[in-house]
Design an enzyme around this catalytic site. Structure first.
Site, PDB file in Angstrom:
ATOM      1  N   SER A  24       2.522  -1.210  -5.448  1.00  0.00           N
ATOM      2  CA  SER A  24       1.758  -2.437  -5.268  1.00  0.00           C
ATOM      3  C   SER A  24       2.660  -3.662  -5.401  1.00  0.00           C
ATOM      4  O   SER A  24       3.492  -3.748  -6.309  1.00  0.00           O
ATOM      5  CB  SER A  24       0.645  -2.510  -6.318  1.00  0.00           C
ATOM      6  N   LYS A  72       3.951  -3.280   1.312  1.00  0.00           N
ATOM      7  CA  LYS A  72       3.672  -2.107   2.147  1.00  0.00           C
ATOM      8  C   LYS A  72       2.616  -2.402   3.207  1.00  0.00           C
ATOM      9  O   LYS A  72       2.803  -2.088   4.383  1.00  0.00           O
ATOM     10  CB  LYS A  72       3.238  -0.939   1.259  1.00  0.00           C
ATOM     11  N   ASP A 115      -2.476   4.372   3.661  1.00  0.00           N
ATOM     12  CA  ASP A 115      -2.312   4.840   2.285  1.00  0.00           C
ATOM     13  C   ASP A 115      -1.895   6.302   2.114  1.00  0.00           C
ATOM     14  O   ASP A 115      -1.052   6.589   1.280  1.00  0.00           O
ATOM     15  CB  ASP A 115      -3.619   4.612   1.517  1.00  0.00           C
ATOM     16  N   ARG A 149     -12.046  -4.826  -4.190  1.00  0.00           N
ATOM     17  CA  ARG A 149     -11.701  -3.883  -3.122  1.00  0.00           C
ATOM     18  C   ARG A 149     -12.707  -3.920  -1.977  1.00  0.00           C
ATOM     19  O   ARG A 149     -13.879  -4.260  -2.158  1.00  0.00           O
ATOM     20  CB  ARG A 149     -11.663  -2.458  -3.677  1.00  0.00           C
TER      21      ARG A 149
END
Length: 527
Positions: free
Chosen positions: A234, A238, A253, A319
């Site tokens: 994190s 990415k 992911d 999220r």
């Protein structure tokens, strides 16, 4: 299909309530809203709160120790064992808990490649959890549901809380993996990410047993069918760097690398959305407001239902879960070509790693096992200093085998399919924290693009005397003086000392793996 050695009859959930099987998105919306599990926000996304647990609980995850897995699992602090009897008692309690409740059954796949996929049945007590599983795993065609027989079953019961002194758990929440019974039992937490990561952990155990490499990475593919994979913890970039308008996104992911190529484990994305803005992440930003998207712990105005993505009062780990199709440049398929380039991302707050370096297969194994990044943490006195973080294989909580199992798979596939590996530092340059500045995203993009399109293969390289990796002497669009980190430091002696300090941290971290293979140990930094 991903074969399993044992296929015992699965313990079905039986209830005097209603069993809702594979409901549609609108149906799950209706259930979640009518049962007050979640609310509809402006734009149509469904927003739920997860209560006490707003992130994963890795210390509450256990693996049942039994003969089928005992010799394969790397029993360690991250992979703690429990007895079969403990699992069986908790399973019986959960079955009794659900016996009078409405239950949602979701049948789905983990893995887009039919030869390496797992059939997963997910039982949940919450409708929005069933919607989450639908998005994050792969929804089978309607015609395949009638004959669906699960390889693995996941049971998620946020409303059931363990009693640690009685149930031999660490707390009221628990995530239990049982490979003999082919089951995952999740309780005491409503954080939906536990469902997704539990399935990922199962794949991380099963796939290496058949020579397939599971990876905690993002992946994309260019116009020339040149696949690239991106490892990184994190904050390393990415998501940002794998999102490229000139390349198609395979997934963000979880992936596998088999003899068929690269394949996605998932059918969707699970993005962190705190402080998200339309300019920096336009596609993810757009997805947060769409009908079908599941939001966790995102704050919104109670009257207008407009989202406030900058509000972290519930958690910084807000999220959004949504189908991959919500990303315009995404691409679906059983499998994609073997990667030509492997990118390992790090945020080096010590400011000593180069903006890009080429790794040999052996160095790639070493850095893969290390999984390094460094962040800036506040000390008690308020002084900020870099803190090194190492996460095995860039996903320590999800790796059940010893790290060398995954590293050896990486080396084998790199050599077999002639893939290059690049270490990219998106952190500091020009000095340590307080002096150095963050790498220019423009320069990072230029370096990445030159690596992916083969331009860096044509330039000269110099070898770093400590880490041994190769640093390019030039790159289009990047000043030559920015490529070698030592050249960017005014105090060369301070740079040398800080580089040795970081190398020492790598060495200290690596000792816990007890690796003796010369091919890996030879790639360690030289002090």
């Amino acid at each position: 299909m991903l074969e399993t050695k044992e296929r015992p009859a699965m313990d079905e959930i039986r209830t005097s309530g209603k069993m809702y099987r594979n409901l549609s998105v609108p149906e799950l919306y209706e259930h979640a809203v009518s049962k007050k599990e979640a609310e509809i926000t402006a734009g149509g996304a469904l927003c739920a709160r997860t209560g006490k647990h707003t992130a994963r609980s890795p210390r509450d995850r256990f693996v049942v120790k039994e003969p089928s897995c005992e010799k394969h699992v790397w029993w360690s602090e991250q992979n703690e064992a429990i007895d079969e009897a403990v699992f069986d008692r908790l399973l019986a309690k959960v079955q009794n808990y659900l016996s009078g409740k409405d239950v949602y059954q979701r049948d789905c796949y983990a893995g887009s490649d039919p030869k390496n996929r797992l059939k997963v049945r997910v039982y949940t007590e919450l409708a929005w959890h069933s919607l989450f599983a639908r998005h994050l795993l792969i929804d089978p065609p309607e015609a395949e549901l009638g004959s669906f027989v699960p390889d693995f079953t996941v049971i998620s019961v946020p409303g059931f809380h363990a009693m640690p002194q009685v149930d031999n758990t660490r707390g009221s929440a628990f995530i239990l993996l049982n490979f003999k019974r082919r089951m995952v039992l999740i309780g005491g937490t409503a954080y939906a990410g536990e469902i997704k990561k539990a399935v990922f952990t199962v794949m991380n155990y099963l796939l290496p047993l058949k020579g397939v490499m599971p990876m905690h990475c993002s992946a994309n593919v260019g116009k020339a069918d040149d696949t690239a994979i991106f490892f990184g913890l994190s904050g390393t970039g990415k998501t940002t760097l794998s999102s490229d308008p000139l390349r198609r996104l395979i997934g963000d992911d979880e992936h596998g690398w088999s003899d068929n190529g690269i394949f996605n484990f998932e059918g969707g994305c699970y993005a962190k959305v705190i402080s998200l803005n339309a300019e920096a992440e336009p596609q993810i930003y757009a997805a947060t407001g769409r009908f079908g998207t599941v939001l966790e712990n995102v704050v919104f105005d109670p009257r207008t239902r407009e989202l406030d993505l900058n509000d972290g009062s519930l958690t910084e780990n807000t999220r959004a879960g949504y189908p991959l199709s919500f990303i315009d440049n995404s691409i679906k398929g059983p499998a994609f070509p073997h990667p030509k380039n492997i990118v390992m991302l790090t945020y080096d707050a010590f400011g000593v790693l180069p903006p890009i370096a080429k790794l040999s297969p052996e160095q790639a194994m070493y850095h893969f096992i290390s999984g390094y990044t460094a962040k800036v943490a506040n000390t008690e006195m308020g002084v900020k200093e870099p803190k090194a973080t190492f996460s095995t294989c860039f996903g320590a909580p999800f790796m059940l085998h010893h790290p060398t199992v995954y590293a050896e798979l990486l080396e084998k596939k790199m050599k077999q399919y002639k893939a290059d590996c690049w270490l990219i530092n998106t952190g500091l340059c020009g000095g340590p924290y307080g002096v150095g500045k963050r790498m220019s995203i423009k320069h990072t993009r230029a370096l990445l693009n030159s690596a992916l399109d083969g331009k860096l293969a044509k330039v000269k390289f110099t070898k770093d005397p400590v880490f041994g990796f190769e640093i390019p002497a030039e790159c289009p669009g990047v000043p030559a003086e920015a490529l070698n980190p030592r050249d960017t430091w005014a105090d060369k002696a301070a740079y040398d000392a800080k580089l040795r300090e970081l190398a020492g941290l790598f060495t200290e971290n690596f000792r816990k793996f007890n690796v003796t293979a010369p091919s890996i140990t030879a790639a360690a930094p030289k002090l």
